[in-house]
Design a protein around this motif. Structure first.
Motif, PDB file in Angstrom:
ATOM      1  N   LEU A 136       0.825  -1.216   0.000  1.00 13.21           N
ATOM      2  CA  LEU A 136       0.000   0.000   0.000  1.00 13.21           C
ATOM      3  C   LEU A 136       0.852   1.256   0.000  1.00 13.21           C
ATOM      4  O   LEU A 136       0.541   2.228  -0.677  1.00 13.21           O
ATOM      5  N   VAL A 137       1.935   1.243   0.773  1.00 15.98           N
ATOM      6  CA  VAL A 137       2.776   2.429   0.883  1.00 15.98           C
ATOM      7  C   VAL A 137       3.537   2.685  -0.412  1.00 15.98           C
ATOM      8  O   VAL A 137       3.660   3.824  -0.857  1.00 15.98           O
ATOM      9  N   PHE A 138       4.042   1.623  -1.030  1.00 18.30           N
ATOM     10  CA  PHE A 138       4.883   1.788  -2.207  1.00 18.30           C
ATOM     11  C   PHE A 138       4.157   1.553  -3.524  1.00 18.30           C
ATOM     12  O   PHE A 138       4.792   1.303  -4.540  1.00 18.30           O
ATOM     13  N   THR A 139       2.841   1.658  -3.535  1.00 14.74           N
ATOM     14  CA  THR A 139       2.084   1.473  -4.767  1.00 14.74           C
ATOM     15  C   THR A 139       2.477   2.509  -5.812  1.00 14.74           C
ATOM     16  O   THR A 139       2.666   2.177  -6.981  1.00 14.74           O
ATOM     17  N   GLY A 140       2.624   3.742  -5.397  1.00 15.50           N
ATOM     18  CA  GLY A 140       3.017   4.813  -6.321  1.00 15.50           C
ATOM     19  C   GLY A 140       4.395   4.570  -6.905  1.00 15.50           C
ATOM     20  O   GLY A 140       4.613   4.758  -8.107  1.00 15.50           O
TER      21      GLY A 140
END
Length: 174
Positions: A89-93
């Motif tokens: 979720l944190v590193f989706t971007g």
């Protein structure tokens, strides 16, 4: 039983990858992907087999030590899964940026030139009802566009023979 099944399938894929490719077709056409899938299935199957064995033996013998080991391993797996979900979720971007940076140049260089790559993307775009990774502009200044002066048919709908930017943009809005 599930661990044993995964272990068996993993060994089958590792030993005889050709028959695996014949059964599952173009979805797993890259030999490198099949090799990685085989190792992944073997590792996951072995881990599940050991965990299942610990749980069954611990329950059968009513051994507090084996049951605590089983509980500990299952708890560690649960914590790793939660951590992986948080990281995803944190590193989706970041993952999206990396994927865009890797796939878009591949589309520009290989789509229309490499038959296997083109076939895989055609199937993907048809099934997902999309055009490229982002939109039809992924094919701007690409090998395919330079050769055919058109975008792929999936960008405008399969019925259109010559797909230009106006038709592709119109379909993208829909």
């Amino acid at each position: 039983l599930g661990g044993g099944t995964l272990l068996g399938v993993g060994i089958w894929v590792k030993v005889d990858g050709e028959s695996f490719l014949n059964i599952f077709g173009t979805l797993s056409s890259s030999v490198l992907q099949v090799v990685n899938v085989a190792y992944l299935l073997i590792v996951i199957g072995a881990i599940l087999l050991v965990i299942g064995f610990l749980g069954c033996c611990g329950a059968q013998k009513e051994s507090k030590c084996l049951l605590m080991m089983f509980f500990s391993v299952v708890l560690i797996i649960f914590i790793v899964e939660v951590a992986a979900a948080v990281v995803a979720l944190v590193f989706t971007g970041l993952a999206e940026t990396l994927l865009t940076g890797l796939v878009t140049p591949l589309l520009k260089d290989k789509y229309g030139e490499d038959p296997e790559f083109t076939q895989i993307w055609n199937v993907t775009m048809t099934e997902v009802h999309c055009c490229g990774l982002n939109n039809y502009t992924d094919f701007d200044d690409s090998y395919y566009y330079k050769k055919y002066h058109s975008y792929p048919r999936q960008c405008c709908g399969d019925l259109v023979e010559l797909c230009n930017s106006t038709l592709a943009a119109e379909k993208a809005v829909r």
